[in-house]
Design a protein around this motif. Structure first.
Motif, PDB file in Angstrom:
ATOM      1  N   TYR A 209       0.836  -1.212   0.000  1.00 52.95           N
ATOM      2  CA  TYR A 209       0.000   0.000   0.000  1.00 52.95           C
ATOM      3  C   TYR A 209       0.862   1.249   0.000  1.00 52.95           C
ATOM      4  O   TYR A 209       2.038   1.222   0.378  1.00 52.95           O
ATOM      5  CB  TYR A 209      -0.911   0.003   1.255  1.00 52.95           C
ATOM      6  N   ASP A 210       0.229   2.355  -0.401  1.00 52.70           N
ATOM      7  CA  ASP A 210       0.810   3.675  -0.189  1.00 52.70           C
ATOM      8  C   ASP A 210      -0.121   4.427   0.767  1.00 52.70           C
ATOM      9  O   ASP A 210      -1.336   4.122   0.837  1.00 52.70           O
ATOM     10  CB  ASP A 210       0.940   4.429  -1.524  1.00 52.70           C
ATOM     11  N   SER A 211       0.414   5.382   1.479  1.00 52.11           N
ATOM     12  CA  SER A 211      -0.412   6.170   2.397  1.00 52.11           C
ATOM     13  C   SER A 211       0.355   7.416   2.800  1.00 52.11           C
ATOM     14  O   SER A 211       1.506   7.319   3.219  1.00 52.11           O
ATOM     15  CB  SER A 211      -0.749   5.323   3.641  1.00 52.11           C
ATOM     16  N   ILE A 212      -0.273   8.573   2.641  1.00 58.23           N
ATOM     17  CA  ILE A 212       0.395   9.816   3.037  1.00 58.23           C
ATOM     18  C   ILE A 212       0.012  10.169   4.479  1.00 58.23           C
ATOM     19  O   ILE A 212       0.870  10.502   5.290  1.00 58.23           O
ATOM     20  CB  ILE A 212       0.002  11.001   2.108  1.00 58.23           C
ATOM     21  N   HIS A 213      -1.270  10.070   4.785  1.00 62.43           N
ATOM     22  CA  HIS A 213      -1.763  10.511   6.098  1.00 62.43           C
ATOM     23  C   HIS A 213      -2.157   9.353   7.025  1.00 62.43           C
ATOM     24  O   HIS A 213      -2.711   9.595   8.097  1.00 62.43           O
ATOM     25  CB  HIS A 213      -2.956  11.450   5.915  1.00 62.43           C
ATOM     26  N   GLY A 214      -1.951   8.118   6.576  1.00 61.86           N
ATOM     27  CA  GLY A 214      -2.169   6.976   7.472  1.00 61.86           C
ATOM     28  C   GLY A 214      -3.496   6.259   7.329  1.00 61.86           C
ATOM     29  O   GLY A 214      -3.690   5.192   7.919  1.00 61.86           O
ATOM     30  N   ASN A 215      -4.433   6.822   6.559  1.00 62.59           N
ATOM     31  CA  ASN A 215      -5.763   6.191   6.475  1.00 62.59           C
ATOM     32  C   ASN A 215      -5.742   4.912   5.627  1.00 62.59           C
ATOM     33  O   ASN A 215      -6.320   3.892   6.018  1.00 62.59           O
ATOM     34  CB  ASN A 215      -6.774   7.195   5.902  1.00 62.59           C
ATOM     35  N   THR A 216      -5.048   4.956   4.503  1.00 61.49           N
ATOM     36  CA  THR A 216      -4.942   3.756   3.662  1.00 61.49           C
ATOM     37  C   THR A 216      -4.144   2.684   4.413  1.00 61.49           C
ATOM     38  O   THR A 216      -4.432   1.490   4.307  1.00 61.49           O
ATOM     39  CB  THR A 216      -4.258   4.099   2.317  1.00 61.49           C
ATOM     40  N   GLU A 217      -3.188   3.157   5.195  1.00 63.99           N
ATOM     41  CA  GLU A 217      -2.401   2.217   6.013  1.00 63.99           C
ATOM     42  C   GLU A 217      -3.300   1.497   7.030  1.00 63.99           C
ATOM     43  O   GLU A 217      -3.178   0.288   7.229  1.00 63.99           O
ATOM     44  CB  GLU A 217      -1.291   2.968   6.741  1.00 63.99           C
TER      45      GLU A 217
ATOM     46  N   GLY B  93     -13.295   9.729 -11.051  1.00 63.19           N
ATOM     47  CA  GLY B  93     -13.337   8.386 -10.459  1.00 63.19           C
ATOM     48  C   GLY B  93     -12.282   8.161  -9.377  1.00 63.19           C
ATOM     49  O   GLY B  93     -11.652   9.108  -8.887  1.00 63.19           O
ATOM     50  N   TYR B  94     -12.137   6.899  -9.031  1.00 64.74           N
ATOM     51  CA  TYR B  94     -11.249   6.507  -7.929  1.00 64.74           C
ATOM     52  C   TYR B  94     -10.068   5.676  -8.454  1.00 64.74           C
ATOM     53  O   TYR B  94     -10.092   5.176  -9.581  1.00 64.74           O
ATOM     54  CB  TYR B  94     -12.033   5.695  -6.904  1.00 64.74           C
ATOM     55  N   ALA B  95      -9.081   5.506  -7.578  1.00 64.08           N
ATOM     56  CA  ALA B  95      -7.848   4.816  -7.989  1.00 64.08           C
ATOM     57  C   ALA B  95      -8.030   3.307  -8.226  1.00 64.08           C
ATOM     58  O   ALA B  95      -7.450   2.756  -9.172  1.00 64.08           O
ATOM     59  CB  ALA B  95      -6.764   5.030  -6.927  1.00 64.08           C
TER      60      ALA B  95
ATOM     61  N   ASP C 147     -11.827  13.971   5.168  1.00 67.56           N
ATOM     62  CA  ASP C 147     -11.061  15.066   4.576  1.00 67.56           C
ATOM     63  C   ASP C 147      -9.735  14.517   4.055  1.00 67.56           C
ATOM     64  O   ASP C 147      -9.468  13.333   4.228  1.00 67.56           O
ATOM     65  CB  ASP C 147     -10.823  16.140   5.648  1.00 67.56           C
ATOM     66  N   LYS C 148      -8.896  15.386   3.471  1.00 64.36           N
ATOM     67  CA  LYS C 148      -7.639  14.889   2.891  1.00 64.36           C
ATOM     68  C   LYS C 148      -6.796  14.108   3.894  1.00 64.36           C
ATOM     69  O   LYS C 148      -6.182  13.105   3.559  1.00 64.36           O
ATOM     70  CB  LYS C 148      -6.818  16.053   2.325  1.00 64.36           C
ATOM     71  N   GLN C 149      -6.750  14.608   5.134  1.00 68.29           N
ATOM     72  CA  GLN C 149      -5.938  13.927   6.165  1.00 68.29           C
ATOM     73  C   GLN C 149      -6.733  12.827   6.858  1.00 68.29           C
ATOM     74  O   GLN C 149      -6.210  12.163   7.732  1.00 68.29           O
ATOM     75  CB  GLN C 149      -5.468  14.915   7.233  1.00 68.29           C
TER      76      GLN C 149
HETATM   77  C1  LIG Z   1      -3.198  15.802  -3.801  1.00 68.37           C
HETATM   78  C2  LIG Z   1      -4.476  15.100  -3.382  1.00 68.37           C
HETATM   79  C3  LIG Z   1      -5.418  14.791  -4.363  1.00 68.37           C
HETATM   80  C4  LIG Z   1      -6.611  14.129  -4.000  1.00 68.37           C
HETATM   81  N1  LIG Z   1      -7.500  13.809  -4.988  1.00 68.37           N
HETATM   82  C5  LIG Z   1      -8.619  13.103  -4.635  1.00 68.37           C
HETATM   83  C6  LIG Z   1      -9.520  12.690  -5.655  1.00 68.37           C
HETATM   84  O1  LIG Z   1      -9.347  12.920  -6.841  1.00 68.37           O
HETATM   85  N2  LIG Z   1     -10.634  11.994  -5.274  1.00 68.37           N
HETATM   86  C7  LIG Z   1     -10.870  11.659  -3.952  1.00 68.37           C
HETATM   87  O2  LIG Z   1     -11.883  11.023  -3.698  1.00 68.37           O
HETATM   88  N3  LIG Z   1     -10.014  12.041  -2.972  1.00 68.37           N
HETATM   89  C8  LIG Z   1      -8.896  12.743  -3.286  1.00 68.37           C
HETATM   90  N4  LIG Z   1      -8.015  13.129  -2.306  1.00 68.37           N
HETATM   91  C9  LIG Z   1      -8.253  12.711  -0.922  1.00 68.37           C
HETATM   92  C10 LIG Z   1      -7.408  11.471  -0.658  1.00 68.37           C
HETATM   93  O3  LIG Z   1      -7.971  10.367  -1.273  1.00 68.37           O
HETATM   94  C11 LIG Z   1      -7.197  11.290   0.840  1.00 68.37           C
HETATM   95  O4  LIG Z   1      -6.230  12.266   1.205  1.00 68.37           O
HETATM   96  C12 LIG Z   1      -6.697   9.892   1.135  1.00 68.37           C
HETATM   97  O5  LIG Z   1      -7.740   8.970   1.072  1.00 68.37           O
HETATM   98  C13 LIG Z   1      -6.056   9.807   2.491  1.00 68.37           C
HETATM   99  O6  LIG Z   1      -5.343   8.594   2.513  1.00 68.37           O
HETATM  100  P1  LIG Z   1      -3.997   8.494   3.309  1.00 68.37           P
HETATM  101  O7  LIG Z   1      -4.296   8.931   4.712  1.00 68.37           O
HETATM  102  O8  LIG Z   1      -3.640   7.048   3.279  1.00 68.37           O
HETATM  103  O9  LIG Z   1      -2.974   9.352   2.661  1.00 68.37           O
HETATM  104  C14 LIG Z   1      -6.850  13.799  -2.641  1.00 68.37           C
HETATM  105  C15 LIG Z   1      -5.879  14.128  -1.659  1.00 68.37           C
HETATM  106  C16 LIG Z   1      -4.711  14.780  -2.030  1.00 68.37           C
HETATM  107  C17 LIG Z   1      -3.693  15.092  -0.947  1.00 68.37           C
END
Ligand SMILES: Cc1cc2nc3c(=O)[nH]c(=O)nc-3n(C[C@H](O)[C@H](O)[C@H](O)COP(=O)(O)O)c2cc1C
Length: 158
Positions: free
Chosen positions: A7-15, A106-108, A134-136
């Motif tokens: 996995y990859d994860s920036i803020h820990g949620n995917t982790e 869409g989604y990844a 939210d993003k984090q």
């Molecule tokens: C640069 C960036 C682009 C993002 N683009 C999307 C997106 O296109 N669609 C979406 O649903 N969430 C988007 N997000 C929210 C991320 O999916 C969310 O930060 C992520 O699920 C957190 O996972 P993590 O804690 O493992 O990093 C984006 C977040 C960032 C930082």
């Protein structure tokens, strides 16, 4: 059976989701959890199932995750069983513009699945998105339960 969760994860949620899936798979199988920046090709040795997960960034996997996917040697993917997940925003929680954008790009995880299938891997069950507020983060409140339930589907498919 040997399962690799990567996995990859920036803020820990995917982790958190990756760890939940690995923990629940490890009740029946031998599992290993690897974060993308620690991945070595030798991690794929003797692996029969790959579980892959990335945050959705701009509708796709993170650049680092995409680089990882493209770095996998074609023979290692041939007939390899896999499932893909991602984390992202839940459309209905966001204003109209963002909702429309998320729908459009869409989604990844479906894109990760498509890439792996095109390269000869075999998908066990459809890709799955887990949702963050939210993003984090944080993850929405029922997402750990959802990850446990998705893992049961993986186990049934094996
Ligand atoms: C640069 C960036 C682009 C993002 N683009 C999307 C997106 O296109 N669609 C979406 O649903 N969430 C988007 N997000 C929210 C991320 O999916 C969310 O930060 C992520 O699920 C957190 O996972 P993590 O804690 O493992 O990093 C984006 C977040 C960032 C930082």
């Amino acid at each position: 059976m040997n399962i690799l969760v990567i996995y990859d994860s920036i803020h820990g949620n995917t982790e958190t989701i990756a760890k939940t899936i690995q923990k629940n798979l490890s009740t029946k199988f031998s599992t290993k959890l690897v974060k993308i920046d620690e991945f070595k090709l030798s991690d794929l040795d003797k692996i029969e199932v790959l579980v892959v997960g990335s945050p959705t960034h701009g509708g796709q996997a993170t650049p680092q995750f995409q680089t990882f996917l493209k770095s996998l040697p074609a023979p290692s993917l041939k007939n390899l069983k896999f499932v893909a997940f991602d984390t992202g925003f839940l459309k209905k929680d966001h204003p109209f513009f963002l909702k429309a954008l998320i729908s459009f790009i869409g989604y990844a995880s479906p894109k990760i699945s498509k890439f792996l299938i095109q390269n000869g891997a075999v998908q066990l069950i459809p890709p799955k998105t887990f949702y963050v507020k939210d993003k984090q983060g944080p993850l929405l409140k029922d997402q750990i339960t959802s990850a446990k339930s998705w893992t049961k589907h993986i186990l049934k498919s094996l």
